[in-house]
Structure formats: structure tokens, C-alpha cells
Design a protein around this motif. Structure first.
Motif, mmCIF file in Angstrom:
data_model
loop_
_atom_site.group_PDB
_atom_site.id
_atom_site.type_symbol
_atom_site.label_atom_id
_atom_site.label_comp_id
_atom_site.label_asym_id
_atom_site.label_seq_id
_atom_site.Cartn_x
_atom_site.Cartn_y
_atom_site.Cartn_z
ATOM 1 N N THR A 42 -4.412 33.637 -15.535
ATOM 2 C CA THR A 42 -4.434 34.084 -14.173
ATOM 3 C C THR A 42 -5.169 35.734 -13.529
ATOM 4 O O THR A 42 -6.152 35.539 -12.957
ATOM 5 N N GLU A 152 -7.449 27.221 -12.916
ATOM 6 C CA GLU A 152 -6.970 25.773 -13.086
ATOM 7 C C GLU A 152 -8.218 24.365 -13.797
ATOM 8 O O GLU A 152 -8.290 23.646 -13.036
ATOM 9 N N ASN A 238 0.651 30.328 -7.677
ATOM 10 C CA ASN A 238 0.784 30.225 -8.706
ATOM 11 C C ASN A 238 1.189 31.691 -9.418
ATOM 12 O O ASN A 238 2.190 31.759 -10.479
#
Length: 288
Positions: A42, A152, A238
């Protein structure tokens, strides 16, 4: 053993972490490693997205300025196409068109905050090479721009190439670009006569095509920026999920841990007191 367990609880209170080693809870430890991996990925996606957003904002600003200049060039061409406009006035219009063309080339060779060409694709240098003698502009960039990962499994093109913005097909079906058309119009206006007015009228269609190309690029870029914002919100969600799950899997609840520590200290003190008494139970003590 009791003292060691008490020290462990004290450490949990200090660090906020429940697990000191994987063997404390193998399942939770494995999940925490997965969360660490997600967090690293991330972080990379966030850096990519930030760089892409920065580049697209610079590009969007440049496109707005380019659209304004093309609109001004069209106004000049419309004036030059008027039958009442003199050759001297057309020559003056040609001078202003040259200035607009130079400014457009400056924008086409603009750079983002990191010094990379805005419209050159993957090229290291300028997007357009300018001939020092003729002033002709030649696209020196790449036809495509590499996609970047934004999370993603999603990717995004972080900008536009010069061909996306300045190149188009003229009325005759030939490939050209905005710089060549402006140079051609300027030359025709300086030549004067009836041909100058005709060239100006033909240029109106060309400039409209060029303006449409730029506004289309603005629309495409705007949709990408909107998608980038959506993905950024997803990444924030997230990160919050990872933080919460890490707290549940490996975090130490302060209240619960403090209660356990107090209970452990009570047992430890009682055990120590009992040990002192038991240690004195021998035959000599009984004889005394």
C-alpha cells in the motif's frame, strides 16, 4: 516463571503489542506478517499515486493554457480571414501567431515537479526538438506512457504524450500537428493577397480540430484524476482496516493487560511470602 510472566505483561503495556515471538500465537503471527506485507504494498501504491497525481495536475494546468492559446489563435485567424483586413494587419497577426506558437512549444516542452517531460512520454529530454534554422518542431518523445500501479491490481496512465495533444489529421487526411499549422498560417499571412485570407479561413477548421483534440485530452485526464481520487480513498480505508486488524490480532488491550499484571503481581508476592515461610521449615526450626 511468575516474575518472567509479569515482566512480559509490563512490556506489553509499554509497547502495546501482545506478541513477543511467533510461538506466542502462531496463527496471529502469520496474519500479522500478511498485514505487514499489505502495508508495504500500500505504501508503494500510495507513492505511485502521489507521483501520478502530481504529474496530472501539472499536465491539466498546461492543457488549460494550451486551450486558451488556441482560442486566441482562432480569433486571430478569424480576423485575418475578413476581407476588410489589410496585408499590414495580417502581417501583424502573423507576428502574434509566431509568439503563440513559441509559447505553445514552451508548454509542450514543460516539465513536472520531478523534472520529467510532461508530454514526452518516457523520453528523458524535451518532447519536441526545434530546428534552429527553420524553427520546425519534431516530436522526440515516445508514443506511449508507462502505466503505474495504484493498488488492487489497478493501473493508470499518469499523463499525456505530445501526440495525444498536438497531433491530428488535417482536412486533406494528412497527419500534422498544431505547430506546423500555425507556422504555415503565419507564412501565408505574411505573403498577403487573396491567398492570405483563404489560408486564414482554412486555418479556422484546423484550429477547431486542434482545440477539440486538447479538450478531449482534458476530459480524459479529468476522468483519470477522478479515478485516482477514488483509489486513494480506497487505500485510506484499507490502511484503517489493516491498523484495526493488527490491533485485534497482535495488540495488547491496556485495561485487560493491566488487570492481568495486577493479578500476577498479587500471586507473585503471595508466592514469595509463602516461599520464605516454607524455606524456614526444617528440623532445627522445630527444635527451637
Amino acid at each position: 516463571s511468575l516474575r518472567s510472566r509479569a515482566e512480559s505483561l509490563q512490556k506489553q503495556i509499554g509497547t502495546g503489542e501482545r506478541l513477543e515471538r511467533s510461538s506466542d500465537d502462531p496463527v496471529a503471527a502469520a496474519r500479522l506478517r500478511m498485514l505487514d506485507r499489505e502495508e508495504r504494498i500500500t505504501a508503494v501504491d500510495t507513492r505511485n499515486a502521489d507521483q501520478a497525481e502530481n504529474n496530472m495536475r501539472f499536465t491539466d494546468e498546461a492543457l488549460g493554457q494550451i486551450a486558451t492559446m488556441i482560442s486566441r489563435a482562432r480569433e486571430l485567424a478569424l480576423h485575418a480571414a475578413n476581407a476588410t483586413t489589410s496585408d499590414e494587419q495580417r502581417a501583424s497577426i502573423a507576428t502574434e501567431l509566431d509568439g503563440l506558437r513559441e509559447s505553445l512549444l514552451g508548454l509542450a516542452n514543460g516539465r513536472n515537479a520531478s523534472g520529467h517531460s510532461l508530454f514526452g512520454g518516457q523520453a528523458v529530454g524535451n518532447a519536441y526538438d526545434i530546428d534552429p534554422v527553420t524553427g520546425a518542431a519534431t516530436y522526440a518523445g515516445t508514443p506511449t506512457l508507462d502505466l503505474v500501479e495504484i493498488g488492487e491490481g489497478q493501473t493508470i496512465q499518469p499523463g499525456m504524450t505530445g501526440q495525444d495533444v498536438f497531433a491530428f489529421t488535417d482536412a486533406g487526411g494528412a497527419s500534422t500537428d498544431l505547430f506546423a499549422q500555425l507556422a504555415s498560417l503565419s507564412t501565408a499571412l505574411r505573403a498577403g493577397g487573396a491567398g492570405a485570407a483563404d489560408a486564414a479561413r482554412d486555418a479556422l477548421t484546423t484550429l477547431d480540430t486542434g482545440f477539440d483534440k486538447v479538450t478531449t485530452a482534458q476530459t480524459v485526464l479529468g476522468s483519470r484524476m477522478a479515478w485516482l481520487e477514488i483509489m486513494s480513498e480506497r487505500r485510506v480505508d484499507n490502511v484503517e482496516r489493516i491498523t484495526e486488524e493488527r490491533s485485534v490480532m497482535g495488540g495488547a488491550d491496556p485495561a485487560v493487560t493491566m488487570t492481568r499484571l495486577q493479578e500476577m503481581m498479587t500471586v507473585l508476592e503471595a508466592s514469595q511470602a509463602s516461599f520464605v515461610r516454607l524455606a524456614n521449615l526444617n528440623l532445627f526450626s522445630m527444635l527451637r
